[in-house]
Design a protein around this motif. Structure first.
Motif, mmCIF file in Angstrom:
data_model
loop_
_atom_site.group_PDB
_atom_site.id
_atom_site.type_symbol
_atom_site.label_atom_id
_atom_site.label_comp_id
_atom_site.label_asym_id
_atom_site.label_seq_id
_atom_site.Cartn_x
_atom_site.Cartn_y
_atom_site.Cartn_z
ATOM 1 N N SER A 56 0.866 -1.182 0.000
ATOM 2 C CA SER A 56 0.000 0.000 0.000
ATOM 3 C C SER A 56 0.897 1.224 0.000
ATOM 4 O O SER A 56 2.081 1.145 0.315
ATOM 5 N N ILE A 57 0.323 2.339 -0.343
ATOM 6 C CA ILE A 57 1.097 3.582 -0.357
ATOM 7 C C ILE A 57 1.594 3.906 1.048
ATOM 8 O O ILE A 57 2.737 4.332 1.234
ATOM 9 N N GLU A 58 0.738 3.687 2.046
ATOM 10 C CA GLU A 58 1.128 3.984 3.422
ATOM 11 C C GLU A 58 2.307 3.144 3.879
ATOM 12 O O GLU A 58 3.217 3.634 4.544
ATOM 13 N N SER A 59 2.300 1.867 3.523
ATOM 14 C CA SER A 59 3.403 1.017 3.970
ATOM 15 C C SER A 59 4.712 1.396 3.282
ATOM 16 O O SER A 59 5.772 1.327 3.897
ATOM 17 N N VAL A 60 4.652 1.848 2.035
ATOM 18 C CA VAL A 60 5.858 2.288 1.344
ATOM 19 C C VAL A 60 6.399 3.565 1.988
ATOM 20 O O VAL A 60 7.594 3.677 2.283
ATOM 21 N N VAL A 61 5.513 4.527 2.229
ATOM 22 C CA VAL A 61 5.938 5.808 2.808
ATOM 23 C C VAL A 61 6.469 5.614 4.225
ATOM 24 O O VAL A 61 7.540 6.127 4.575
ATOM 25 N N TYR A 62 5.736 4.878 5.048
ATOM 26 C CA TYR A 62 6.193 4.664 6.417
ATOM 27 C C TYR A 62 7.463 3.812 6.464
ATOM 28 O O TYR A 62 8.303 3.992 7.338
ATOM 29 N N GLY A 63 7.621 2.895 5.532
ATOM 30 C CA GLY A 63 8.854 2.120 5.471
ATOM 31 C C GLY A 63 10.048 2.996 5.137
ATOM 32 O O GLY A 63 11.122 2.867 5.730
ATOM 33 N N ALA A 64 9.860 3.919 4.188
ATOM 34 C CA ALA A 64 10.940 4.849 3.853
ATOM 35 C C ALA A 64 11.272 5.734 5.045
ATOM 36 O O ALA A 64 12.442 6.008 5.329
ATOM 37 N N LEU A 65 10.254 6.179 5.763
ATOM 38 C CA LEU A 65 10.493 6.985 6.964
ATOM 39 C C LEU A 65 11.228 6.199 8.041
ATOM 40 O O LEU A 65 12.077 6.752 8.744
ATOM 41 N N MET A 66 10.909 4.925 8.176
ATOM 42 C CA MET A 66 11.623 4.105 9.156
ATOM 43 C C MET A 66 13.083 3.910 8.757
ATOM 44 O O MET A 66 13.970 3.887 9.612
ATOM 45 N N GLY A 67 13.356 3.789 7.463
ATOM 46 C CA GLY A 67 14.740 3.702 6.998
ATOM 47 C C GLY A 67 15.507 4.972 7.296
ATOM 48 O O GLY A 67 16.650 4.939 7.754
ATOM 49 N N LEU A 68 14.869 6.117 7.062
ATOM 50 C CA LEU A 68 15.505 7.394 7.380
ATOM 51 C C LEU A 68 15.654 7.582 8.888
ATOM 52 O O LEU A 68 16.642 8.149 9.351
ATOM 53 N N ALA A 69 14.680 7.105 9.651
ATOM 54 C CA ALA A 69 14.766 7.209 11.112
ATOM 55 C C ALA A 69 15.934 6.395 11.650
ATOM 56 O O ALA A 69 16.588 6.796 12.626
ATOM 57 N N SER A 70 16.224 5.274 11.024
ATOM 58 C CA SER A 70 17.374 4.471 11.474
ATOM 59 C C SER A 70 18.676 5.222 11.246
ATOM 60 O O SER A 70 19.603 5.108 12.045
ATOM 61 N N THR A 71 18.743 6.019 10.174
ATOM 62 C CA THR A 71 19.917 6.849 9.942
ATOM 63 C C THR A 71 20.064 7.883 11.043
ATOM 64 O O THR A 71 21.157 8.100 11.578
ATOM 65 N N GLY A 72 18.974 8.530 11.386
ATOM 66 C CA GLY A 72 19.002 9.518 12.465
ATOM 67 C C GLY A 72 19.340 8.910 13.808
ATOM 68 O O GLY A 72 20.062 9.510 14.609
ATOM 69 N N MET A 73 18.820 7.710 14.060
ATOM 70 C CA MET A 73 19.125 7.039 15.328
ATOM 71 C C MET A 73 20.613 6.723 15.421
ATOM 72 O O MET A 73 21.218 6.876 16.485
ATOM 73 N N HIS A 74 21.204 6.287 14.312
ATOM 74 C CA HIS A 74 22.634 5.990 14.309
ATOM 75 C C HIS A 74 23.444 7.254 14.588
ATOM 76 O O HIS A 74 24.389 7.236 15.379
ATOM 77 N N GLN A 75 23.082 8.343 13.945
ATOM 78 C CA GLN A 75 23.809 9.597 14.152
ATOM 79 C C GLN A 75 23.662 10.096 15.589
ATOM 80 O O GLN A 75 24.640 10.541 16.194
ATOM 81 N N ALA A 76 22.461 10.030 16.126
ATOM 82 C CA ALA A 76 22.245 10.487 17.500
ATOM 83 C C ALA A 76 23.025 9.628 18.489
ATOM 84 O O ALA A 76 23.651 10.151 19.427
#
Length: 86
Positions: A56-76
């Motif tokens: 679904s569109i929501e699962s694609v968008v939220y999945g991309a956000l979770m991938g980006l969030a993992s980048t932020g978590m690593h940096q923090a």
């Protein structure tokens, strides 16, 4: 804004998988520049979340956000451990 809506789409397995893959890319694969890691993790998060949550569109968008969030978590986490401030 009500954050309970986000918990419906947040999949911890996708975030952790992206975090691990991002760490491996950053430390082991020198031929991939660091500037491409967030893009790769956004794509990986979208693909993984489609497999976990269905197409679904929501699962694609939220999945991309979770991938980006993992980048932020690593940096923090890295900045917290190394006690760096810019």
């Amino acid at each position: 804004m009500d954050f309970t809506t986000l918990t419906e789409y947040f999949v911890l397995v996708v975030v952790v998988a992206c975090l691990v893959v991002g760490y491996i890319i950053k430390t082991s694969l020198d031929f991939i520049p660091n500037k491409y890691i967030p893009t790769l993790l956004a794509i990986l998060g979208a693909v993984l979340n489609v497999f976990v949550s269905g197409l679904s569109i929501e699962s694609v968008v939220y999945g991309a956000l979770m991938g980006l969030a993992s980048t932020g978590m690593h940096q923090a986490f890295t900045r917290f451990i190394e006690n760096k401030t810019e």
